[in-house]
Write an enzyme that holds these catalytic residues in place. Structure first.
Site, PDB file in Angstrom:
ATOM      1  N   GLU A  92       1.477  -0.515  -5.134  1.00  0.00           N
ATOM      2  CA  GLU A  92       0.208   0.465  -5.300  1.00  0.00           C
ATOM      3  C   GLU A  92       1.130   1.666  -5.558  1.00  0.00           C
ATOM      4  O   GLU A  92       1.516   2.364  -4.250  1.00  0.00           O
ATOM      5  CB  GLU A  92      -0.815   0.753  -4.282  1.00  0.00           C
ATOM      6  CG  GLU A  92      -1.966   1.727  -4.707  1.00  0.00           C
ATOM      7  CD  GLU A  92      -2.374   2.526  -3.477  1.00  0.00           C
ATOM      8  OE1 GLU A  92      -3.292   3.081  -3.740  1.00  0.00           O
ATOM      9  OE2 GLU A  92      -1.965   2.273  -2.250  1.00  0.00           O
TER      10      GLU A  92
ATOM     11  N   ASP B 133       1.220  -1.200   0.009  1.00  0.00           N
ATOM     12  CA  ASP B 133      -0.051   0.009   0.035  1.00  0.00           C
ATOM     13  C   ASP B 133       0.815   1.211  -0.006  1.00  0.00           C
ATOM     14  O   ASP B 133       1.882   1.432   0.647  1.00  0.00           O
ATOM     15  CB  ASP B 133      -1.087  -0.108   1.147  1.00  0.00           C
ATOM     16  CG  ASP B 133      -1.794   1.288   1.304  1.00  0.00           C
ATOM     17  OD1 ASP B 133      -2.537   1.561   0.373  1.00  0.00           O
ATOM     18  OD2 ASP B 133      -1.814   1.880   2.257  1.00  0.00           O
TER      19      ASP B 133
END
Length: 742
Positions: free
Chosen positions: A469, A416
């Site tokens: 990401e 993330d």
């Protein structure tokens, strides 16, 4: 020789040690407690037992009464050195009875010095086996070894239900070279709750959860729980090879992203969550029915606040207890594997929350985070940023990644907020950040940490997929670390997501002025190994659902969505859909509820569900749609310049020359008949997907009149090709035509 009474016990000879024990500030309790030699003839055993009334020592068949020092909780006995008291036990009488105790302070350390070295070096891949709580056996005695990194603490004790949460009861041994505190507590078992009581150098006391705990109390509880290491059994070489192929860049990778707490609930039972075991039945079979190849879970590391969806974890090593036990989570993973579904878990190494029981100011100092807020505090999320320059923090994160991949056999980690890790000036204004040693804005420690995690993950588990990401144009995200890349296997294509959603949200009458938004992604499509994400971020925080983004009346909204999803599945790159997209929910995602399952009884919503099944089937079974996702030879524009009609067309090629799929997308409500389009070679083409099909709630415009939807090319030049076909294209429609002969 029997008891020898200490003549000067009241003289205060041990007063300093006693004060330290009474205040839980003893830095070196093993130098005083336990068995020690006083002189050539005498040994002493000292035990500190809060609330004990009387204490004696058993050595073999002999028992010796211990003396209390003044009115304290310190007891001692003097023994002749001829008595072998190395394996003594304590008999302690309390108000509620007498118990036999093994003294923690008679046991030596069980920490491996090589592991300590690697931990301090930043290279301990199994740091979770060194730190934390572990069920072990020392001198044939079972118990729990606790160990915690707190190098700047003045003293550390382990506290829990087993000692009345008394910081004086179990002070820990300090390993100064490693900065680690350790204690073996005999006869403890699994499921004991505990924390660390840390006396900081400024004499403030903190109670912290264990950063390496495998299990934690569910909110509002904040304690760690003793949990055996759960490890899924090693897999065969054949299994590893099959998983490697399943996650490869030439494989079909279609991901269903899930928030476990809001996918489905038991409304008839107080709207409770499904358990991991229930999800292993319901979710796994559902995803298989839809034809996805992978499930991606939003973070499952224990987190205190439901509204963070797991992105502010306090227990990186603990699968959240919201849905069951650690063993239940392992069962869910195994069921995914049995169903031949890959399982990806979101991983959050970019920041951590400020919860009092967490990592912030862990030992009274900025241990896990930078002390300077310009480096250590995240202004967007009010969280703290890891100090990636510290080797021990690198061992913490490296060990955590390996824990999920090696112990649970997870197929991959989706990392993330990578951009927030890479840039020192991320979301900061001028003067709010500190340049690196070269004057740049790159976070060199974070880069080194990510490279290390990726390199070691692929070395240890070659079958996995590491996914970034990353929302910027950082070069080489998916390039190997040997070539100065970050070493990820895949990167989310945030540019495609932003541009294509911006385009599809526009009224069709305006799309011709923004045609580049739907075509620009091909200018960089092969710069990385991409996944096309339509994730949870696009259907929350007021952004609305995918269906609600679509313009037009009700019918046009569904038609737009069907055409857009079909365009996505034909575009180069792996696929990711957030749960609920297949239902075409009108409402925005709500983590406090469940998906709107009754929509499956509605014809237009059911049509989107069936379309997603068809798309996955075609994507998985037709090589041209996935084999060359990362290679320019797999794609060729037919017409990318038809902005006036908001139409585009292209060809997808497989590794075999015969594998050809022609894709045509019409992003206006206008119907086109006798539309001629160039094709790469002569032959017969079959319509295998028409999002305007009546069975998909479309208007029913057929691409060709042939019963089998077959059309033969003609030697008529069109779009720069020597051969072409003529067909009809319905309103707001995407067509797939596969070459089947010639």
């Amino acid at each position: 020789m029997g008891n020898i009474r200490l003549k000067n016990e009241e003289s205060g000879e041990w007063q300093a040690e006693l004060d330290a024990l009474n205040h839980a500030s003893f830095r070196d309790p093993f130098s005083f407690l336990g068995l020690h030699k006083l002189d050539a003839k005498t040994n002493v055993i000292r035990a500190y037992l809060p609330t004990a009334i009387d204490v004696s020592v058993s050595v073999g068949t002999q028992e010796f009464v211990m003396q209390r020092v003044a009115k304290s909780s310190l007891f001692f006995v003097m023994l002749d050195v001829s008595i072998d008291a190395k394996k003594y036990t304590l008999q302690a009488e309390y108000e509620n009875g007498k118990v036999s105790l093994e003294d923690p302070y008679r046991f030596g350390t069980s920490l491996n010095h090589h592991d300590l070295y690697l931990f301090n070096e930043g290279n301990l891949e199994t740091s979770y086996k060194l730190l934390g709580s572990h069920l072990v056996e020392l001198d044939s005695i079972s118990g729990v070894r606790f160990s915690v990194w707190a190098p700047n603490a003045k003293a550390v004790s382990v506290i829990g239900h087993f000692n009345g949460w008394n910081a004086c009861a179990h002070p820990m041994r300090f390993h100064p070279a490693a900065g680690i505190w350790e204690l073996f507590v005999p006869n403890l078992r699994a499921n004991e709750t505990y924390k660390y009581s840390i006396l900081a150098s400024d004499l403030n006391r903190y109670e912290r959860a264990d950063p390496y705990a495998f299990k934690m109390e569910q909110s509002p509880g904040t304690a760690s729980i003793v949990q055996p290491l759960v490890s899924i059994s090693d897999k065969s070489a054949e299994w590893i090879e099959s998983r490697k192929k399943q996650n490869a860049v030439d494989a079909p990778v279609s991901i269903y992203e899930v928030h476990l707490g809001s996918w489905k609930r038991r409304a008839e039972e107080g709207n409770r969550y499904l358990t991991y075991r229930e999800l292993a039945d319901d979710l796994v079979s559902y995803v298989n029915e839809l034809g996805f190849t992978h499930i991606q879970l939003m973070p499952v590391s224990e987190y205190p606040f439901d509204g963070s969806w797991g992105y502010q974890p306090v227990g990186l090593f603990a699968p959240t207890s919201r849905f069951g036990s650690v063993e239940d989570f392992a069962y869910f993973v195994e069921r995914c594997h049995e169903a031949e579904l890959g399982l990806i878990v979101d991983w959050v190494p970019g920041h951590f929350p400020s919860d009092e029981n967490g990592l912030h100011l862990f030992d009274g100092t900025h241990l896990y985070e930078h002390a300077d807020a310009r480096q250590g505090f995240h202004p967007d999320w009010n969280t703290y940023i890891y100090n990636y320059d510290r080797p021990e923090v690198q061992s913490y994160l490296l060990g955590n990644a390996q824990y999920w991949l090696r112990e649970f056999k997870i197929d991959g980690l989706r990392v993330d907020a990578v951009a927030s890790m890479l840039y020192l000036d991320y979301s900061r204004k001028e003067g709010e950040w500190i340049p690196n040693c070269f004057g740049g804005r790159e976070n060199l420690g974070a880069i080194a940490c990510l490279k290390k995690v990726n390199a070691r993950s692929y070395a240890n588990c070659p079958q996995v997929m590491m996914v970034a990401e990353e929302s910027t144009a950082w070069p080489g995200v998916t390039a190997p670390t040997d070539y100065n890349g970050l070493g990820f296997g895949y990167k989310w294509n945030m540019g495609w997501m932003n541009d294509s959603l911006s385009y599809i949200k526009r009224d069709p009458i305006h799309r011709k002025y923004h045609h580049h938004e739907i075509t620009f992604s091909m200018a960089y499509a092969y710069s990385e190994n991409y996944i096309l994400p339509l994730s949870h971020d696009e259907v929350v925080h007021g952004k609305g659902s995918l269906l609600s983004k679509m313009p037009g009346d009700d019918w046009q909204q569904f038609a737009n969505l069907r055409a857009y999803l079909a365009f996505m599945f034909a575009h180069p790159g792996k696929k990711l859909l957030f749960m609920g997209a297949e239902l075409a929910q009108r409402e925005e995602w709500n983590h406090n509820g469940q998906l709107n399952w009754p929509l499956l009884d509605s014809e237009p919503h059911r049509a989107v569900f069936e379309l997603v099944k068809k798309l996955n089937q075609h994507y998985r079974t037709i090589p041209a749609l996935h084999e060359n996702d990362t290679k320019p030879v797999g794609f060729k524009w037919i017409d990318c310049h038809n902005a006036e009609q908001s139409m585009l067309s292209f060809i997808r090629f497989g590794k075999q020359a015969s594998e050809v799929v022609v894709v045509i997308a019409n992003f206006t409500p206008t119907v086109h008949h006798t539309y001629r389009i160039g094709v790469p070679s002569s032959g017969v083409y079959q319509t295998i997907l028409n999002t305007d099909d009546e069975q998909l709630y479309g208007s029913g415009v057929l691409a060709v009149s042939h019963a089998q939807q077959l059309v033969e090319s003609k030697p008529v030049t069109s779009h720069g090709f020597e051969h072409s076909i003529e067909l009809s294209i319905g309103p707001l429609t995407t067509l797939y035509l596969r070459k089947v002969a010639g």
